[in-house]
Design a protein around this motif. Structure first.
Motif, PDB file in Angstrom:
ATOM      1  N   CYS A  35       0.865  -1.184   0.000  1.00 38.62           N
ATOM      2  CA  CYS A  35       0.000   0.000   0.000  1.00 38.62           C
ATOM      3  C   CYS A  35       0.901   1.234   0.000  1.00 38.62           C
ATOM      4  CB  CYS A  35      -0.988   0.018   1.157  1.00 38.62           C
ATOM      5  SG  CYS A  35      -0.293  -0.095   2.805  1.00 38.62           S
ATOM      6  N   GLU A  36       0.540   2.206  -0.802  1.00 34.63           N
ATOM      7  CA  GLU A  36       1.372   3.390  -0.974  1.00 34.63           C
ATOM      8  C   GLU A  36       0.809   4.574  -0.182  1.00 34.63           C
ATOM      9  OE1 GLU A  36       3.669   5.202  -1.503  1.00 34.63           O
ATOM     10  OE2 GLU A  36       5.048   4.439  -2.982  1.00 34.63           O
ATOM     11  N   THR A  37       1.534   5.697  -0.273  1.00 33.23           N
ATOM     12  CA  THR A  37       1.105   6.934   0.378  1.00 33.23           C
ATOM     13  C   THR A  37       0.781   7.982  -0.684  1.00 33.23           C
ATOM     14  OG1 THR A  37       3.371   7.762   0.545  1.00 33.23           O
ATOM     15  CG2 THR A  37       2.507   6.490   2.420  1.00 33.23           C
ATOM     16  N   CYS A  38       0.054   9.000  -0.273  1.00 31.44           N
ATOM     17  CA  CYS A  38      -0.285  10.096  -1.171  1.00 31.44           C
ATOM     18  C   CYS A  38      -0.512  11.344  -0.324  1.00 31.44           C
ATOM     19  CB  CYS A  38      -1.532   9.763  -1.999  1.00 31.44           C
ATOM     20  SG  CYS A  38      -3.019   9.448  -1.014  1.00 31.44           S
ATOM     21  N   GLY A  39      -0.845  12.455  -0.988  1.00 31.60           N
ATOM     22  CA  GLY A  39      -1.051  13.709  -0.269  1.00 31.60           C
ATOM     23  C   GLY A  39       0.118  14.647  -0.458  1.00 31.60           C
ATOM     24  N   SER A  40      -0.078  15.910  -0.096  1.00 31.24           N
ATOM     25  CA  SER A  40       0.939  16.933  -0.311  1.00 31.24           C
ATOM     26  C   SER A  40       2.234  16.639   0.428  1.00 31.24           C
ATOM     27  CB  SER A  40       0.398  18.303   0.120  1.00 31.24           C
ATOM     28  OG  SER A  40       0.004  18.275   1.485  1.00 31.24           O
ATOM     29  N   GLN A  41       2.144  15.899   1.540  1.00 28.86           N
ATOM     30  CA  GLN A  41       3.335  15.524   2.302  1.00 28.86           C
ATOM     31  C   GLN A  41       3.390  14.019   2.530  1.00 28.86           C
ATOM     32  OE1 GLN A  41       4.240  18.326   5.656  1.00 28.86           O
ATOM     33  NE2 GLN A  41       2.367  19.384   4.999  1.00 28.86           N
ATOM     34  N   ASN A  42       2.809  13.265   1.597  1.00 27.96           N
ATOM     35  CA  ASN A  42       2.730  11.804   1.731  1.00 27.96           C
ATOM     36  C   ASN A  42       2.173  11.397   3.086  1.00 27.96           C
ATOM     37  OD1 ASN A  42       3.767  11.012  -0.848  1.00 27.96           O
ATOM     38  ND2 ASN A  42       5.800  11.613  -0.169  1.00 27.96           N
ATOM     39  N   GLN A  43       1.164  12.130   3.536  1.00 23.97           N
ATOM     40  CA  GLN A  43       0.619  11.933   4.876  1.00 23.97           C
ATOM     41  C   GLN A  43      -0.593  11.011   4.918  1.00 23.97           C
ATOM     42  OE1 GLN A  43       0.046  14.516   2.937  1.00 23.97           O
ATOM     43  NE2 GLN A  43      -1.877  15.533   3.389  1.00 23.97           N
ATOM     44  N   VAL A  44      -0.969  10.462   3.749  1.00 26.33           N
ATOM     45  CA  VAL A  44      -2.163   9.618   3.665  1.00 26.33           C
ATOM     46  C   VAL A  44      -1.779   8.248   3.119  1.00 26.33           C
ATOM     47  CG1 VAL A  44      -4.486   9.384   2.695  1.00 26.33           C
ATOM     48  CG2 VAL A  44      -3.578  11.674   3.206  1.00 26.33           C
ATOM     49  N   VAL A  45      -2.223   7.182   3.792  1.00 22.91           N
ATOM     50  CA  VAL A  45      -2.067   5.837   3.240  1.00 22.91           C
ATOM     51  C   VAL A  45      -3.195   5.634   2.240  1.00 22.91           C
ATOM     52  CG1 VAL A  45      -1.929   3.365   3.716  1.00 22.91           C
ATOM     53  CG2 VAL A  45      -1.107   5.009   5.416  1.00 22.91           C
ATOM     54  N   LYS A  46      -2.842   5.206   1.030  1.00 20.48           N
ATOM     55  CA  LYS A  46      -3.823   5.092  -0.047  1.00 20.48           C
ATOM     56  C   LYS A  46      -4.151   3.633  -0.328  1.00 20.48           C
ATOM     57  CE  LYS A  46      -2.533   6.317  -4.268  1.00 20.48           C
ATOM     58  NZ  LYS A  46      -2.266   7.162  -5.455  1.00 20.48           N
ATOM     59  N   PHE A  47      -5.435   3.365  -0.501  1.00 21.46           N
ATOM     60  CA  PHE A  47      -5.914   2.013  -0.797  1.00 21.46           C
ATOM     61  C   PHE A  47      -6.547   1.991  -2.178  1.00 21.46           C
ATOM     62  CE2 PHE A  47      -5.752   2.490   3.708  1.00 21.46           C
ATOM     63  CZ  PHE A  47      -5.302   1.275   4.189  1.00 21.46           C
ATOM     64  N   LEU A  48      -5.944   1.220  -3.091  1.00 21.33           N
ATOM     65  CA  LEU A  48      -6.471   1.041  -4.450  1.00 21.33           C
ATOM     66  C   LEU A  48      -6.392  -0.435  -4.833  1.00 21.33           C
ATOM     67  CD1 LEU A  48      -4.698   3.979  -6.392  1.00 21.33           C
ATOM     68  CD2 LEU A  48      -7.081   3.935  -5.658  1.00 21.33           C
ATOM     69  N   PRO A  49      -7.073  -1.306  -4.129  1.00 24.49           N
ATOM     70  CA  PRO A  49      -6.989  -2.728  -4.488  1.00 24.49           C
ATOM     71  C   PRO A  49      -7.660  -2.988  -5.831  1.00 24.49           C
ATOM     72  CG  PRO A  49      -8.737  -2.387  -2.882  1.00 24.49           C
ATOM     73  CD  PRO A  49      -8.013  -1.072  -3.006  1.00 24.49           C
ATOM     74  N   PRO A  50      -7.306  -4.075  -6.515  1.00 21.89           N
ATOM     75  CA  PRO A  50      -8.031  -4.416  -7.740  1.00 21.89           C
ATOM     76  C   PRO A  50      -9.522  -4.542  -7.444  1.00 21.89           C
ATOM     77  CG  PRO A  50      -6.072  -5.794  -7.490  1.00 21.89           C
ATOM     78  CD  PRO A  50      -6.223  -5.039  -6.205  1.00 21.89           C
ATOM     79  N   LEU A  51     -10.338  -4.117  -8.380  1.00 23.90           N
ATOM     80  CA  LEU A  51     -11.788  -4.193  -8.178  1.00 23.90           C
ATOM     81  C   LEU A  51     -12.253  -5.641  -8.097  1.00 23.90           C
ATOM     82  CD1 LEU A  51     -12.992  -1.471 -10.726  1.00 23.90           C
ATOM     83  CD2 LEU A  51     -12.073  -1.173  -8.414  1.00 23.90           C
ATOM     84  N   THR A  52     -11.476  -6.527  -8.687  1.00 21.12           N
ATOM     85  CA  THR A  52     -11.844  -7.944  -8.751  1.00 21.12           C
ATOM     86  C   THR A  52     -11.328  -8.747  -7.565  1.00 21.12           C
ATOM     87  OG1 THR A  52      -9.871  -8.312 -10.110  1.00 21.12           O
ATOM     88  CG2 THR A  52     -11.958  -7.950 -11.273  1.00 21.12           C
ATOM     89  N   ILE A  53     -10.715  -8.110  -6.598  1.00 25.44           N
ATOM     90  CA  ILE A  53     -10.167  -8.815  -5.438  1.00 25.44           C
ATOM     91  C   ILE A  53     -11.278  -9.588  -4.732  1.00 25.44           C
ATOM     92  CG2 ILE A  53     -10.485  -6.855  -3.845  1.00 25.44           C
ATOM     93  CD1 ILE A  53      -7.819  -7.665  -2.519  1.00 25.44           C
ATOM     94  N   SER A  54     -10.974 -10.787  -4.267  1.00 22.91           N
ATOM     95  CA  SER A  54     -11.981 -11.580  -3.566  1.00 22.91           C
ATOM     96  C   SER A  54     -12.234 -10.996  -2.185  1.00 22.91           C
ATOM     97  CB  SER A  54     -11.513 -13.039  -3.430  1.00 22.91           C
ATOM     98  OG  SER A  54     -10.415 -13.117  -2.528  1.00 22.91           O
ATOM     99  N   GLU A  55     -13.398 -11.281  -1.644  1.00 15.80           N
ATOM    100  CA  GLU A  55     -13.726 -10.784  -0.300  1.00 15.80           C
ATOM    101  C   GLU A  55     -12.746 -11.326   0.733  1.00 15.80           C
ATOM    102  OE1 GLU A  55     -17.489 -10.826   2.880  1.00 15.80           O
ATOM    103  OE2 GLU A  55     -17.784 -11.489   0.806  1.00 15.80           O
ATOM    104  N   ASP A  56     -12.373 -12.600   0.605  1.00 16.52           N
ATOM    105  CA  ASP A  56     -11.435 -13.202   1.564  1.00 16.52           C
ATOM    106  C   ASP A  56     -10.081 -12.511   1.515  1.00 16.52           C
ATOM    107  OD1 ASP A  56     -13.334 -14.987   2.420  1.00 16.52           O
ATOM    108  OD2 ASP A  56     -12.599 -16.664   1.195  1.00 16.52           O
TER     109      ASP A  56
END
Length: 426
Positions: free
Chosen positions: A377-398
């Motif tokens: 999981c990567e970071t984002c924001g003006s000072q990399n102050q946010v953890v960003k979640f972009l999992p594949p849309l097809t990821i299984s629930e488990d």
């Protein structure tokens, strides 16, 4: 890793956050040369909405190549392009009552942004473009001029001409920032030239997962129509189903003049596409070209993804369902530490952010601890102050739940280590 340190440019970035050599990938799993498996909550910065090595894409590409299908064709007519255009029109545009012409640009997001800005200026005969605080639109000079993220702006190479920045939704808290924008437009002496276009993301991905409201977006469209300004929605990272609907602006019921698409539109392969209202097609023949304007392999990949995921509402409903799981788990983790930290959880669809307000360095530390838990999981924001979640849309629930558990483990271990360090210091 030494070969990369010795031979690859210092400009490399993600390799530093995830210091291992990946060898294989499938779905939401990346596997390194040692056989270690990592759950991917980054998905190529939103390029792999349909997962790594999607089975439908694999089969279609292998069949196409075995038949000696055209790989490179400039902007010539090919069977792959024809079938993609037909499928996109039938499955995406017509069901949404959207009437757009398609222009294939160079294969990157920056390419299509440059094209949109150039066309807007050509049509309106005006050079100013309005962009928004914390927005990100690419790193070529035109796209960079409308990018607010300070990490990428440097006086030695940035062009500050012909771009004006306005405050994004929520930039001043509860203040309606569009009243501010309107005042500048109404005052002929404000110093802000009437723009040819306004460009924005409905969710600022690199900017920190800042989410626009429906009302704000609708009001912006109204202002653009009133002042004869073209509205460009940059849907490169959060389009292609990332918010649950194919286009991220659908929830607001607006109809942008132009839409930029890249990343996942190619089914994991390089492709960029500009959509615009038919009356805006004012190019002269060959006025804007590019050697790779139209990747035939990406046409094949995109077509098969559209056919398998957008014939029905199944994928959209799955994204909305998984959003609830993602949001509730992140809020649960935030609540666990509410006595020690103010943690903001925000997002839409499967684009979410986790920000610890008191310490802007914590996000990068969480990302490091998550990597130790075999989670990307990567970071984002003006000072990399946010953890960003972009999992594949097809990821299984488990797998989504397993990844969130690994994220919680990382947060728990980090905060425990911080507490122990603080205790030792005193």
């Amino acid at each position: 890793m030494r070969i990369f340190e010795n031979l690859e440019s210092e400009v490399r970035g993600y390799i530093r956050s995830f210091p291992t050599i990946f060898e294989k990938s499938k779905g939401a799993i990346l596997t390194d040369e040692q056989g270690e498996e990592f759950i991917d909550f980054f998905a190529g910065a939103g390029t792999l909405n349909y997962g790594h090595n999607n089975e439908h894409v694999q089969e279609a590409l292998m069949e196409y190549l075995k038949k000696d299908g055209v790989v490179h064709g400039l902007d010539m007519a090919t069977t792959a392009k024809k079938e993609f255009i037909q499928t996109f029109d039938e499955l995406i545009l017509k069901p949404r009552n959207l009437e757009y012409k398609l222009q294939f640009t160079g294969p990157t997001g920056a390419n299509v942004v440059e094209t949109a800005l150039k066309l807007a200026r050509l049509i309106k005969g005006r050079s100013n473009i309005v962009a928004f605080t914390n927005g990100y639109h690419g790193l070529s000079q035109g796209a960079l001029a409308v990018t607010g993220n300070n990490e990428y702006r440097d006086e030695s190479y940035i062009s500050r001409c012909n771009a004006t920045f306005m405050p994004y939704d929520g930039y001043f808290g509860e203040v309606n920032t569009l009243e501010y924008f309107r005042k500048f437009l109404e005052d002929g002496s404000s110093g802000v030239d009437l723009p040819a276009a306004v460009i924005l993301e409905t969710i600022q991905g690199e900017g920190g997962i800042n989410v626009v409201s429906k009302e704000w977006l609708q009001e912006l469209e109204t202002i653009c129509k009133e002042f004869d300004i073209l509205l460009i929605v940059d849907d490169i990272q959060v389009g292609n189903g990332r918010t649950g609907e194919f286009f991220s602006f659908e929830f607001a019921g607006i109809n942008p003049d132009m839409v930029t698409l890249s990343k996942s539109i190619g089914g994991g392969l390089p492709m960029a596409l500009l959509l615009f209202r038919p009356e805006l097609d004012q190019w002269k023949q060959g006025e804007h070209t590019g050697t790779f304007r139209g990747n035939n392999l990406a046409f094949v990949a995109s077509k098969v993804c559209l056919e398998n995921y957008w014939q029905s509402d199944d994928l959209s409903n799955a994204v909305f369902y998984k959003e609830k799981i993602l949001k509730e788990k992140l809020q649960e983790i935030a609540k666990k530490y509410e006595d020690e930290y103010t943690i903001d959880v925000r997002g839409r669809g499967l684009a979410y952010g986790f920000e610890v307000k008191e310490d802007k360095s914590i996000a990068s530390e969480i990302s490091e601890y998550a990597f130790k838990e075999n989670l990307i999981c990567e970071t984002c924001g003006s000072q990399n102050q946010v953890v960003k979640f972009l999992p594949p849309l097809t990821i299984s629930e488990d797998l989504l739940n397993e990844g969130l558990q690994r994220f919680e483990n990382a947060v728990d271990k980090l905060f425990k280590d911080k507490k122990e360090k603080l205790t030792q210091e005193f």
